[in-house]
Enzyme design. Structure first.
Site, PDB file in Angstrom:
ATOM      1  N   ARG A 153      70.294  56.661  39.852  1.00  0.00           N
ATOM      2  CA  ARG A 153      68.911  57.038  39.575  1.00  0.00           C
ATOM      3  C   ARG A 153      68.176  55.979  38.747  1.00  0.00           C
ATOM      4  O   ARG A 153      67.068  55.573  39.071  1.00  0.00           O
ATOM      5  CB  ARG A 153      68.880  58.383  38.837  1.00  0.00           C
ATOM      6  CG  ARG A 153      69.106  59.583  39.743  1.00  0.00           C
ATOM      7  CD  ARG A 153      68.735  60.874  39.005  1.00  0.00           C
ATOM      8  NE  ARG A 153      68.823  62.012  39.902  1.00  0.00           N
ATOM      9  CZ  ARG A 153      69.884  62.778  40.030  1.00  0.00           C
ATOM     10  NH1 ARG A 153      70.966  62.505  39.327  1.00  0.00           N
ATOM     11  NH2 ARG A 153      69.887  63.810  40.848  1.00  0.00           N
ATOM     12  N   ASP A 173      76.789  47.979  44.288  1.00  0.00           N
ATOM     13  CA  ASP A 173      77.237  49.354  44.067  1.00  0.00           C
ATOM     14  C   ASP A 173      78.068  49.752  45.276  1.00  0.00           C
ATOM     15  O   ASP A 173      77.525  49.989  46.357  1.00  0.00           O
ATOM     16  CB  ASP A 173      76.049  50.307  43.896  1.00  0.00           C
ATOM     17  CG  ASP A 173      76.478  51.690  43.438  1.00  0.00           C
ATOM     18  OD1 ASP A 173      77.572  52.134  43.850  1.00  0.00           O
ATOM     19  OD2 ASP A 173      75.740  52.331  42.670  1.00  0.00           O
ATOM     20  N   ALA A 234      73.847  50.820  29.533  1.00  0.00           N
ATOM     21  CA  ALA A 234      74.784  51.809  30.076  1.00  0.00           C
ATOM     22  C   ALA A 234      75.787  52.243  29.012  1.00  0.00           C
ATOM     23  O   ALA A 234      75.576  53.223  28.304  1.00  0.00           O
ATOM     24  CB  ALA A 234      75.483  51.235  31.297  1.00  0.00           C
ATOM     25  N   ASP A 259      71.216  47.988  24.393  1.00  0.00           N
ATOM     26  CA  ASP A 259      70.905  49.281  23.789  1.00  0.00           C
ATOM     27  C   ASP A 259      72.171  50.017  23.390  1.00  0.00           C
ATOM     28  O   ASP A 259      72.110  51.055  22.739  1.00  0.00           O
ATOM     29  CB  ASP A 259      70.106  50.142  24.778  1.00  0.00           C
ATOM     30  CG  ASP A 259      69.627  51.459  24.166  1.00  0.00           C
ATOM     31  OD1 ASP A 259      69.101  51.422  23.035  1.00  0.00           O
ATOM     32  OD2 ASP A 259      69.779  52.518  24.813  1.00  0.00           O
ATOM     33  N   GLU A 264      79.447  52.406  17.873  1.00  0.00           N
ATOM     34  CA  GLU A 264      78.097  52.714  17.426  1.00  0.00           C
ATOM     35  C   GLU A 264      78.138  53.634  16.203  1.00  0.00           C
ATOM     36  O   GLU A 264      78.855  54.628  16.212  1.00  0.00           O
ATOM     37  CB  GLU A 264      77.311  53.378  18.562  1.00  0.00           C
ATOM     38  CG  GLU A 264      77.113  52.455  19.759  1.00  0.00           C
ATOM     39  CD  GLU A 264      76.378  53.094  20.924  1.00  0.00           C
ATOM     40  OE1 GLU A 264      76.091  54.312  20.855  1.00  0.00           O
ATOM     41  OE2 GLU A 264      76.062  52.388  21.884  1.00  0.00           O
ATOM     42  N   HIS A 282      70.531  52.641  20.881  1.00  0.00           N
ATOM     43  CA  HIS A 282      70.853  53.645  21.909  1.00  0.00           C
ATOM     44  C   HIS A 282      69.710  54.656  22.062  1.00  0.00           C
ATOM     45  O   HIS A 282      69.895  55.867  21.917  1.00  0.00           O
ATOM     46  CB  HIS A 282      72.151  54.364  21.551  1.00  0.00           C
ATOM     47  CG  HIS A 282      72.870  54.902  22.762  1.00  0.00           C
ATOM     48  ND1 HIS A 282      74.229  54.987  22.837  1.00  0.00           N
ATOM     49  CD2 HIS A 282      72.415  55.372  23.945  1.00  0.00           C
ATOM     50  CE1 HIS A 282      74.596  55.496  24.004  1.00  0.00           C
ATOM     51  NE2 HIS A 282      73.490  55.732  24.699  1.00  0.00           N
ATOM     52  N   ILE A 283      68.537  54.140  22.392  1.00  0.00           N
ATOM     53  CA  ILE A 283      67.330  54.976  22.452  1.00  0.00           C
ATOM     54  C   ILE A 283      66.803  55.128  23.882  1.00  0.00           C
ATOM     55  O   ILE A 283      65.627  55.459  24.074  1.00  0.00           O
ATOM     56  CB  ILE A 283      66.223  54.411  21.540  1.00  0.00           C
ATOM     57  CG1 ILE A 283      65.860  52.979  21.961  1.00  0.00           C
ATOM     58  CG2 ILE A 283      66.643  54.474  20.075  1.00  0.00           C
ATOM     59  CD1 ILE A 283      64.628  52.425  21.251  1.00  0.00           C
ATOM     60  N   ALA A 285      66.843  57.339  26.103  1.00  0.00           N
ATOM     61  CA  ALA A 285      66.249  58.610  26.511  1.00  0.00           C
ATOM     62  C   ALA A 285      65.144  59.090  25.583  1.00  0.00           C
ATOM     63  O   ALA A 285      64.540  60.135  25.833  1.00  0.00           O
ATOM     64  CB  ALA A 285      67.341  59.680  26.583  1.00  0.00           C
TER      65      ALA A 285
END
Length: 540
Positions: A153, A173, A234, A259, A264, A282-283, A285
């Site tokens: 997606r 992929d 990812a 990211d 972490e 890690h932002i 979303a």
């Protein structure tokens, strides 16, 4: 007819609430911040409850579940919901994993631009009172090649948007059909090495699996263009950070944008000291619109479920697994393991999966389930799809959404049943077809009630599918098996079991159960043995 009652216990976007309230047969009650003691007393009065991360839906709270049919989480994580207890009580648990897709896509674009134009360092420089324009000479994206690893997606949405920059889009992929890529203007490549060698910007959008841990190391980086940009939104462990740091210091790579990190939050990480590294915490979303998206998705799904319509993001079974006969639960577990095995072995883009159940047990039990499962698939089909897809996808795959994911990827599913088999009273077969090959796996449960894989292509086996295995196929000649054992022993890897089968073509396959985790280094040694055709690490 009584109205459906929906309880909202945490703050969600107003757009989601409006969707619920627009349904004439629904009453919405909002109790943001409700305490557990009060929730326990009233939860049974509602048909559905919508939460976020604050509200804990525990076994104790579900003790008086009453009329509750659905638990909806406006977001991805479900650590705050006792899914097993909900399943026992026939309560559907659902989340909204796709609401943040655009947010993650746009962050990727932002990081690519930031790395190409040195934006973070330029901002810091101006704020310090400097005006050093020459220092921040960047590169433009127009007519550059963007290489996308993982065309799910997020990868697909990124490809569509990157075309507006005048970029050429290529992707790797192995699980996506070529026509799906072509439809969005992407050239699908056959191998990762080709993508790395021709891309000016490489961005990663794959799940973290045995195949993708350390997928990008010094070896892969050296195959990239000099001065390329590497982006990772990812999972951190996909890139070897020490090797990346070296490539950035010696200017093999122009820049990196990250990211995510292997640990972490990152501490004492040399990448944070480099000027040509752009980082975010890690932002991917985290946007206002993303939060609106999850509210809308969960509201629509809850209404669809209440009204008896299709819904895609439930995370527990469309039938109650614990209510199935014990022997059938064992076959269900076996089917999932078989699907997981095929995902780790088969090459190419999956086109077709055929599920065949042989034996009277399946005739009787599957017929009794015919009205209860999703998209009219047999429970064993759903189990095998879930096992296969969760290995290869970035999204959270469940028994409920696996059929929808298979449909999205253009996978054709066939199901058949038969009465008798020449060797086993009851057995299930999975036949996987890709654009490169087809493979068959068969499994049964004997009197000891232990699921076993007994057929792999033309080979007869006896494999208990749990733990870690070394799988290899070889030419059947002296010395090969001994060499494998020597390598495992040299690396202090204890062999727990050895399943070997030969056939007339002069080839053999082996599944070696090991007590220790296998590394890619050990696998490379085994692949270098004269007579080894292929070898893989299998995790059940």
């Amino acid at each position: 007819m009584d109205k459906f009652k929906i309880l909202i216990t945490d703050h969600i976007s107003e757009e989601g609430i409006k969707i619920l309230e627009s349904s004439k047969d629904v009453d919405v009650c909002i109790k943001s911040g409700i305490e557990a003691s009060e929730l326990k007393g009233i939860i049974g009065d509602y048909d559905a409850i919508i939460t976020r991360s604050r509200t804990e839906i525990t076994k104790d709270i579900l003790a008086n579940s009453g009329r509750l049919k659905i638990i909806g989480r406006a977001g991805v994580g479900l650590d705050n919901v006792d899914i097993e207890e909900a399943s026992r009580k026939n309560i559907i648990v659902m989340n909204a994993p796709t609401g943040n897709t655009i947010a993650a896509t746009e962050l990727t674009i932002a990081l690519i631009l930031s790395a190409a134009r040195k934006i973070p360092e330029a901002v810091n420089s101006v704020k310090k009172g400097e005006w050093d324009r020459k220092r921040f000479l960047g590169i433009q994206l127009y007519e550059k090649t963007l290489g996308i690893i993982g065309l799910g997606r997020i990868g697909s949405n990124l490809a569509i948007r990157a075309r507006s920059f005048g970029m050429k889009i290529v992707a790797y992929d192995p699980y996506i059909k070529k026509e799906n890529a072509t439809s969005i203007g992407v050239t699908l490549l056959e191998n990762l090495e080709e993508l790395l060698s021709i891309s000016d910007v490489v961005t990663i959008h794959t799940p973290l699996t045995n195949d993708t841990i350390n997928m990008i190391t010094k070896t892969e980086i050296n195959k990239m263009k000099d001065g390329a940009i590497l982006v990772n939104c990812a999972r951190g462990k996909i890139i070897n950070e020490d090797d990346l740091c070296e490539a950035l210091v010696n200017k093999k790579l122009y820049a990196a944008a990250l990211d995510v990190f292997s640990k972490e939050p990152p501490k004492n990480n040399r990448l944070l000291e480099l000027e040509n590294v752009v980082t975010t915490p890690h932002i991917g979303a985290n946007t206002y619109e993303g939060q609106k998206g999850v509210a809308v998705i969960i509201a629509e799904q809850v209404l669809n479920a209440l009204h008896g319509k299709a819904y895609a993001n439930a995370v527990n079974l469309p039938f109650i697994k614990s209510l199935l006969p014990k022997i059938f639960q064992l076959y269900f577990e076996l089917a999932e393991k078989m699907g997981k095995l095929m995902a780790q072995i088969i090459r190419g883009r999956i086109d077709e999966i055929r599920v065949k159940c042989v034996g009277k047990i399946f005739e009787e039990e599957l017929d009794s389930q015919s009205d209860n499962h999703l998209l009219n698939y047999m429970p064993l089909t759903i189990a095998s799809l879930k096992g296969f897809l969760e290995v290869i996808m970035t999204e959270s795959v469940t028994y409920m959404n696996a059929p929808f994911f298979a449909k999205d990827r253009g996978i054709t599913i066939y199901e058949t049943k038969a009465d008798k088999h020449e060797r086993f009273t009851d057995i299930i077969f999975l036949l996987f077809k890709t654009d490169k090959e087809e493979k068959l796996v068969g499994g049964t449960v004997l009197n000891d009630e232990i699921p076993r894989i007994v057929v792999f292509d033309k080979f007869n086996l006896d494999i208990v599918p749990y733990g870690t295995y070394l799988y290899f196929r070889n030419y059947d000649r002296p010395g090969v098996i001994g060499s494998v054992g020597t390598i495992l022993g040299k690396n202090n890897i204890n062999i727990a079991g050895f399943g070997l089968s030969r056939e007339k073509s002069g080839q053999a396959v082996a599944f070696v159960s090991v007590d220790n985790k296998l590394t890619n280094g050990v696998l490379e040694e085994i692949l270098n043995i004269d007579g080894i055709i292929e070898a893989k690490i299998i995790e059940f």
